[in-house]
Design a protein around this motif. Structure first.
Motif, PDB file in Angstrom:
ATOM      1  N   GLY A 160       0.811  -1.210   0.000  1.00 61.30           N
ATOM      2  CA  GLY A 160       0.000   0.000   0.000  1.00 61.30           C
ATOM      3  C   GLY A 160       0.847   1.264   0.000  1.00 61.30           C
ATOM      4  N   THR A 161       0.183   2.398   0.119  1.00 62.48           N
ATOM      5  CA  THR A 161       0.862   3.691   0.049  1.00 62.48           C
ATOM      6  C   THR A 161       0.891   4.417   1.395  1.00 62.48           C
ATOM      7  OG1 THR A 161      -1.199   4.741  -0.664  1.00 62.48           O
ATOM      8  CG2 THR A 161       0.321   4.009  -2.406  1.00 62.48           C
ATOM      9  N   THR A 162       0.370   3.801   2.431  1.00 58.87           N
ATOM     10  CA  THR A 162       0.399   4.408   3.756  1.00 58.87           C
ATOM     11  C   THR A 162       1.814   4.333   4.305  1.00 58.87           C
ATOM     12  OG1 THR A 162      -1.871   3.672   4.130  1.00 58.87           O
ATOM     13  CG2 THR A 162      -0.610   4.323   6.076  1.00 58.87           C
ATOM     14  N   THR A 163       2.315   5.437   4.826  1.00 57.40           N
ATOM     15  CA  THR A 163       3.671   5.470   5.355  1.00 57.40           C
ATOM     16  C   THR A 163       3.715   4.928   6.785  1.00 57.40           C
ATOM     17  OG1 THR A 163       3.473   7.681   6.311  1.00 57.40           O
ATOM     18  CG2 THR A 163       4.173   7.542   3.979  1.00 57.40           C
ATOM     19  N   LEU A 164       4.899   4.607   7.242  1.00 55.80           N
ATOM     20  CA  LEU A 164       5.070   4.144   8.615  1.00 55.80           C
ATOM     21  C   LEU A 164       4.641   5.225   9.597  1.00 55.80           C
ATOM     22  CD1 LEU A 164       5.947   1.989  10.612  1.00 55.80           C
ATOM     23  CD2 LEU A 164       8.279   2.891  10.448  1.00 55.80           C
ATOM     24  N   GLU A 165       4.946   6.466   9.303  1.00 55.11           N
ATOM     25  CA  GLU A 165       4.538   7.566  10.175  1.00 55.11           C
ATOM     26  C   GLU A 165       3.017   7.628  10.300  1.00 55.11           C
ATOM     27  OE1 GLU A 165       6.724   7.928   7.571  1.00 55.11           O
ATOM     28  OE2 GLU A 165       8.531   7.955   8.818  1.00 55.11           O
ATOM     29  N   GLN A 166       2.316   7.398   9.196  1.00 58.53           N
ATOM     30  CA  GLN A 166       0.855   7.393   9.238  1.00 58.53           C
ATOM     31  C   GLN A 166       0.324   6.215  10.057  1.00 58.53           C
ATOM     32  OE1 GLN A 166       0.469   7.474   4.948  1.00 58.53           O
ATOM     33  NE2 GLN A 166      -0.411   9.549   5.000  1.00 58.53           N
ATOM     34  N   VAL A 167       0.952   5.058   9.908  1.00 58.51           N
ATOM     35  CA  VAL A 167       0.565   3.891  10.709  1.00 58.51           C
ATOM     36  C   VAL A 167       0.765   4.193  12.185  1.00 58.51           C
ATOM     37  CG1 VAL A 167       1.205   1.515  11.324  1.00 58.51           C
ATOM     38  CG2 VAL A 167       1.011   2.173   8.903  1.00 58.51           C
ATOM     39  N   GLU A 168       1.924   4.737  12.528  1.00 56.23           N
ATOM     40  CA  GLU A 168       2.225   5.042  13.929  1.00 56.23           C
ATOM     41  C   GLU A 168       1.228   6.051  14.501  1.00 56.23           C
ATOM     42  OE1 GLU A 168       7.047   4.248  13.841  1.00 56.23           O
ATOM     43  OE2 GLU A 168       6.301   6.294  13.545  1.00 56.23           O
ATOM     44  N   ARG A 169       0.862   7.031  13.717  1.00 55.20           N
ATOM     45  CA  ARG A 169      -0.108   8.032  14.178  1.00 55.20           C
ATOM     46  C   ARG A 169      -1.480   7.385  14.421  1.00 55.20           C
ATOM     47  NH1 ARG A 169       1.543  11.844  11.328  1.00 55.20           N
ATOM     48  NH2 ARG A 169       0.471  11.298   9.395  1.00 55.20           N
ATOM     49  N   ARG A 170      -1.915   6.543  13.485  1.00 55.56           N
ATOM     50  CA  ARG A 170      -3.210   5.855  13.631  1.00 55.56           C
ATOM     51  C   ARG A 170      -3.235   4.963  14.868  1.00 55.56           C
ATOM     52  NH1 ARG A 170      -4.555   3.591   7.569  1.00 55.56           N
ATOM     53  NH2 ARG A 170      -4.543   5.606   6.530  1.00 55.56           N
ATOM     54  N   VAL A 171      -2.178   4.203  15.055  1.00 55.77           N
ATOM     55  CA  VAL A 171      -2.123   3.293  16.203  1.00 55.77           C
ATOM     56  C   VAL A 171      -2.009   4.094  17.497  1.00 55.77           C
ATOM     57  CG1 VAL A 171      -0.840   1.400  17.298  1.00 55.77           C
ATOM     58  CG2 VAL A 171      -1.207   1.398  14.821  1.00 55.77           C
ATOM     59  N   GLY A 172      -1.243   5.166  17.477  1.00 54.69           N
ATOM     60  CA  GLY A 172      -1.150   6.029  18.650  1.00 54.69           C
ATOM     61  C   GLY A 172      -2.485   6.649  19.004  1.00 54.69           C
ATOM     62  N   ASP A 173      -3.223   7.103  17.996  1.00 52.01           N
ATOM     63  CA  ASP A 173      -4.557   7.671  18.236  1.00 52.01           C
ATOM     64  C   ASP A 173      -5.504   6.624  18.818  1.00 52.01           C
ATOM     65  OD1 ASP A 173      -3.662  10.102  17.234  1.00 52.01           O
ATOM     66  OD2 ASP A 173      -4.700   9.901  15.301  1.00 52.01           O
ATOM     67  N   GLY A 229      -4.601   3.987  20.475  1.00 51.54           N
ATOM     68  CA  GLY A 229      -4.131   3.744  21.835  1.00 51.54           C
ATOM     69  C   GLY A 229      -4.690   4.767  22.806  1.00 51.54           C
ATOM     70  N   GLY A 230      -4.697   6.034  22.407  1.00 53.57           N
ATOM     71  CA  GLY A 230      -5.274   7.082  23.247  1.00 53.57           C
ATOM     72  C   GLY A 230      -6.745   6.830  23.533  1.00 53.57           C
ATOM     73  N   GLU A 231      -7.482   6.408  22.503  1.00 58.68           N
ATOM     74  CA  GLU A 231      -8.904   6.092  22.693  1.00 58.68           C
ATOM     75  C   GLU A 231      -9.093   4.928  23.650  1.00 58.68           C
ATOM     76  OE1 GLU A 231     -10.820   5.354  18.915  1.00 58.68           O
ATOM     77  OE2 GLU A 231      -9.900   7.146  18.025  1.00 58.68           O
ATOM     78  N   LEU A 232      -8.136   3.994  23.636  1.00 57.99           N
ATOM     79  CA  LEU A 232      -8.230   2.792  24.470  1.00 57.99           C
ATOM     80  C   LEU A 232      -7.550   2.967  25.827  1.00 57.99           C
ATOM     81  CD1 LEU A 232      -7.552   0.122  21.686  1.00 57.99           C
ATOM     82  CD2 LEU A 232      -9.766   0.805  22.658  1.00 57.99           C
ATOM     83  N   GLY A 233      -6.973   4.140  26.055  1.00 55.46           N
ATOM     84  CA  GLY A 233      -6.383   4.439  27.351  1.00 55.46           C
ATOM     85  C   GLY A 233      -4.963   3.958  27.562  1.00 55.46           C
ATOM     86  N   VAL A 234      -4.233   3.768  26.463  1.00 59.03           N
ATOM     87  CA  VAL A 234      -2.831   3.364  26.590  1.00 59.03           C
ATOM     88  C   VAL A 234      -1.932   4.286  25.779  1.00 59.03           C
ATOM     89  CG1 VAL A 234      -3.314   0.918  27.036  1.00 59.03           C
ATOM     90  CG2 VAL A 234      -2.957   1.694  24.681  1.00 59.03           C
ATOM     91  N   GLU A 235      -0.699   4.362  26.211  1.00 56.36           N
ATOM     92  CA  GLU A 235       0.331   5.082  25.455  1.00 56.36           C
ATOM     93  C   GLU A 235       0.967   4.092  24.493  1.00 56.36           C
ATOM     94  OE1 GLU A 235       4.649   7.320  26.118  1.00 56.36           O
ATOM     95  OE2 GLU A 235       3.566   6.534  27.850  1.00 56.36           O
ATOM     96  N   VAL A 236       1.189   4.509  23.264  1.00 58.34           N
ATOM     97  CA  VAL A 236       1.876   3.683  22.283  1.00 58.34           C
ATOM     98  C   VAL A 236       3.231   4.320  21.993  1.00 58.34           C
ATOM     99  CG1 VAL A 236       1.834   2.727  19.941  1.00 58.34           C
ATOM    100  CG2 VAL A 236      -0.293   2.880  21.266  1.00 58.34           C
ATOM    101  N   VAL A 237       4.288   3.565  22.233  1.00 61.80           N
ATOM    102  CA  VAL A 237       5.651   4.002  21.949  1.00 61.80           C
ATOM    103  C   VAL A 237       6.076   3.297  20.670  1.00 61.80           C
ATOM    104  CG1 VAL A 237       8.041   3.969  22.748  1.00 61.80           C
ATOM    105  CG2 VAL A 237       6.180   4.375  24.383  1.00 61.80           C
TER     106      VAL A 237
END
Length: 154
Positions: free
Chosen positions: A31-44, A46-54
């Motif tokens: 696909g064309t999604t960048t790693l930075e975009q993946v990290e942002r989506r997963v981090g967001d 994580g915030g909704e689920l109450g966890v920090e994503v490093v």
């Protein structure tokens, strides 16, 4: 390097070799999604689920092992080991040696690809496995690792 404020509410999102090229490397496969975009989506999420994503990425096997060791007491690890899944005994042993649940993710369906990708040395020691769902698989893997962590606490 200091650790997270609350390791029990922190998940490591770890990406292996060549995943820094997401979005440009073989877009028909990944696909064309960048790693930075993946990290942002997963981090967001994580915030909704109450966890920090490093988030971390390395092309170096030893650096990946070191990151796993540092996160051994965290809520869990979501890992895309890339090609290391097929032959890295060091990565397998690092995953097997820790208490934190680990969920492995692969963007493509490895079983629909070259035969050498059908064998994984890491998958037998992970708590869950997601493959073939594209980058959405990262979000599924985060939910799965949090479920596994909750099961261990119960």
């Amino acid at each position: 390097m200091t650790g997270p404020a609350d390791p029990s509410r922190t998940v490591l999102l770890l990406n292996g070799p060549n995943l820094n090229l997401l979005g440009t490397r073989d877009p028909e496969q990944y696909g064309t999604t960048t790693l930075e975009q993946v990290e942002r989506r997963v981090g967001d999420l994580g915030g909704e689920l109450g966890v920090e994503v490093v988030c971390a990425q390395s092309n170096s096997e030893g650096a990946l092992v070191d990151r796993i060791h540092r996160a051994r007491h965290w809520a869990g690890i979501v890992i895309n080991p890339g090609a290391y899944a097929h032959y890295s005994i060091a990565l397998r042993d690092a995953i097997d040696a820790i208490e934190a649940p680990v969920v492995e993710i692969h963007i493509s369906n490895v079983y629909a690809r070259e035969e050498f990708r059908h064998t994984s040395v890491t998958s037998p020691v992970v708590a869950g496995y997601v493959a073939g769902c594209g980058v959405f698989g990262y979000e599924l893997a985060l939910r799965a690792v949090l479920q596994r962590a909750a099961e261990r606490r119960a």
